[in-house]
Scaffold this active site. Structure first.
Site, mmCIF file in Angstrom:
data_model
loop_
_atom_site.group_PDB
_atom_site.id
_atom_site.type_symbol
_atom_site.label_atom_id
_atom_site.label_comp_id
_atom_site.label_asym_id
_atom_site.label_seq_id
_atom_site.Cartn_x
_atom_site.Cartn_y
_atom_site.Cartn_z
ATOM 1 N N CYS A 237 25.723 31.143 24.153
ATOM 2 C CA CYS A 237 25.764 32.672 24.669
ATOM 3 C C CYS A 237 26.682 32.750 25.729
ATOM 4 O O CYS A 237 26.811 31.943 26.441
ATOM 5 C CB CYS A 237 24.444 33.203 24.616
ATOM 6 S SG CYS A 237 23.365 32.081 25.715
ATOM 7 N N ASN B 238 22.155 31.311 29.554
ATOM 8 C CA ASN B 238 23.101 30.582 28.735
ATOM 9 C C ASN B 238 22.708 28.998 28.864
ATOM 10 O O ASN B 238 22.681 28.660 29.985
ATOM 11 C CB ASN B 238 24.465 30.769 29.035
ATOM 12 C CG ASN B 238 25.271 30.029 28.444
ATOM 13 O OD1 ASN B 238 26.242 29.743 29.336
ATOM 14 N ND2 ASN B 238 25.281 29.567 27.254
ATOM 15 N N GLY B 239 22.572 28.570 27.680
ATOM 16 C CA GLY B 239 22.378 26.974 27.658
ATOM 17 C C GLY B 239 21.224 26.506 26.923
ATOM 18 O O GLY B 239 20.848 27.465 25.911
ATOM 19 N N TYR C 177 37.930 23.978 24.855
ATOM 20 C CA TYR C 177 37.903 24.979 23.742
ATOM 21 C C TYR C 177 37.085 26.194 23.808
ATOM 22 O O TYR C 177 37.469 27.407 23.449
ATOM 23 C CB TYR C 177 37.332 24.330 22.297
ATOM 24 C CG TYR C 177 37.332 25.311 21.397
ATOM 25 C CD1 TYR C 177 38.272 25.591 20.533
ATOM 26 C CD2 TYR C 177 36.161 25.764 20.646
ATOM 27 C CE1 TYR C 177 38.318 26.598 19.539
ATOM 28 C CE2 TYR C 177 35.985 26.569 19.910
ATOM 29 C CZ TYR C 177 37.029 26.955 19.140
ATOM 30 O OH TYR C 177 36.880 27.911 18.161
#
Length: 510
Positions: free
Chosen positions: A12, A122-123, A286
């Site tokens: 996210c 996030n994570g 990426y």
């Protein structure tokens, strides 16, 4: 490109905004957050949410969440629900832990002894199962399957040393960091403050931007009076579209307080002695947008250096260099530059064909890959082509492309991969296939060129990737007068390469 085809994604992105100066502010906080999340859409496409507040002690939070892309979730009518507001945080999600349902959408909001808090994360917590059991033993009910709810409940927990009339948020955040070492970058909103936090290993990115008048976007105006607000984001790529200047990164272990007045470091929680930082190296490869800045360097520049290093490690006699559009383009340009070969486009992408990983079976998936591209045969007919890609994960995606090039007249097709082979799963927020699905762990890997139909296949080495990422960081640190200060705050440079080497930055407790 194969990352895209397989649906390998970041979990996210988080974004926060707070207006400077007197309130109510003229700054349109909900629109700023929405545009910021659009800039982070590549990090998650399942759902989005925004929580805003006027910053008043009454603690009335306005919340809107929904499934789908940000522009779909936040229509003009839905944005009206988020006014009047002077600060807020938002989230865009791609689940790696937790089911893809509305109940798992962030930010999460809970009541505490000192009013509401909102949390966006996030994570992925490496010890989530243990934390879930621990909270339940303390009588805390959990309504979702998301790690982020665990974080929210841990932050709501009152430390023993805290007085009832004055919450010690630094102590609460440090308690969270002691409970789980990684992986998280998170935003927490309480009353008129946004707290920005990175885990001590810095595994997930987080940075701060300064909203300035449009006329000052060149960076000439630096006075506080010219600051219209502050933003905090998983990536800096979202800053330009909202009129923000990159300010700085949140350091590993740092607890930052962002108010209408300024940005303050409240504390920096250290890692165990001798442990290096562990920023995810695949953010560079990426996941991140190429115009984002991490550790003082642009992602695009790192990808180009990876291509140059790949040319050193894996040269080949050829006529031209090209790429599978589009994430590997910087690496292909770097490879071509280092080899002295021309960079030529051999494929053009049809942007309106759906992602192939949603196709129901292998045959349709392979046809889907082929239908995504047009072939520029005049550019390579009768020639030896070096095709640079960012990854070969399962090997299913690149094969039909090679076949397409050969059938269209390529004399030879040599594959060069601008990252090392992925061999291990990620437990820190990246959705990677199981170990058994990875081509690097299959017998076919020992003769991969024959398996995918190429004349040769060579990956960038782990050492080559690390040097491409870290070389610029180390050189810059050596040239800084404040080198000792930086070392004391950041510690030893390191990057997480666990999916490549199986060496995880912390012990996994399953």
């Amino acid at each position: 490109m194969e990352f895209e085809e397989l649906g390998i994604r970041e979990e996210c992105g988080v974004f926060g905004c707070i207006a400077s100066g007197s309130w109510p502010a003229e700054l349109d906080v909900p629109h700023v957050i929405t545009l910021g999340l659009v800039g982070l859409q590549h990090r998650g496409q399942e759902s989005g949410g925004i929580v805003t507040s006027d910053g008043d002690s009454a603690q009335t939070f306005k919340v809107h969440k929904g499934m789908g892309l940000i522009n779909h979730v936040f229509s003009e009518d839905n944005l009206k629900k988020l006014y009047v507001s002077n600060l807020g945080i938002g989230h865009t999600r791609y689940s790696t832990s937790g089911i893809s349902e509305l109940e798992n959408c962030q930010p999460f909001v809970v009541d505490t002894l000192h009013g509401k808090i909102a949390v966006a994360h996030n994570g992925e917590l490496i010890n989530a199962k243990q934390l879930r059991r621990k909270l339940m033993r303390h009588g805390v009910g959990l309504s979702t399957s998301s790690d982020s709810e665990l974080i929210t409940q841990l932050l709501a927990f009152t430390p023993p040393q805290e007085n009832d009339d004055s919450p010690d948020w630094v102590a609460r955040i440090k308690n969270l960091m002691n409970e789980t070492p990684t992986s998280y970058s998170l935003l927490m909103m309480h009353k008129d403050i946004i707290f920005a936090v990175r885990d001590p290993y810095g595994n997930r990115p987080l940075c701060i931007g300064r909203l300035v008048p449009v006329g000052n976007m060149s960076g000439k105006g630096k006075k506080n009076s010219e600051t219209e607000g502050w933003v905090v984001s998983s990536e800096s790529c979202s800053f330009l579209s909202i009129g923000a200047q990159y300010y700085r990164e949140v350091l590993p272990g740092e607890i930052v307080k962002i108010s209408r007045y300024d940005v303050q470091t409240l504390d920096v929680v250290p890692r165990p002695e001798g442990d290096p930082s562990a920023f995810c190296i695949f953010e560079y490869v990426y996941f991140a947008r190429p115009d984002s800045i991490f550790e003082g360097q642009m992602v695009y520049s790192v990808r180009r250096r990876c291509g140059q290093q790949l040319a050193v490690e894996a040269p080949v006699e050829a006529d031209l260099v090209s790429t599978v559009p589009e994430s590997a383009t910087p690496a292909a340009l770097g490879y071509a530059q280092k080899c002295g070969l021309p960079y030529v486009e051999v494929l053009c992408k049809n942007r309106y064909v759906g992602r192939t990983f949603i196709q129901p079976n292998m045959r349709l998936r392979q046809l889907g890959v082929a239908k995504k591209f047009g072939v520029l045969s005049d550019n390579f007919k009768g020639k030896r082509v070096v095709l640079v890609d960012d990854s070969i994960v399962r090997g299913n995606t690149i094969s039909p492309i090679i076949k397409l090039l050969r059938e269209s007249g390529a004399k030879e097709v040599h594959i060069r991969v601008a990252s090392p082979p992925i061999k291990f799963p990620c437990y820190m927020g990246i959705n990677i296939p199981t170990k058994e699905e990875l081509i690097a762990n299959k017998p076919e890997f020992h003769n991969l060129a024959n398996y995918i139909g190429a004349d040769s296949v060579i990956y960038l080495s782990v050492e080559g990737l690390v040097s491409s990422v870290q070389g610029s960081i180390k050189a810059r640190q050596e040239n800084q007068n404040s080198l000792k200060t930086n070392k004391s705050r950041v510690g030893k440079i390191g990057h997480c390469t666990a999916c490549l080497t199986g060496e995880y930055p912390v012990e996994l407790d399953w």
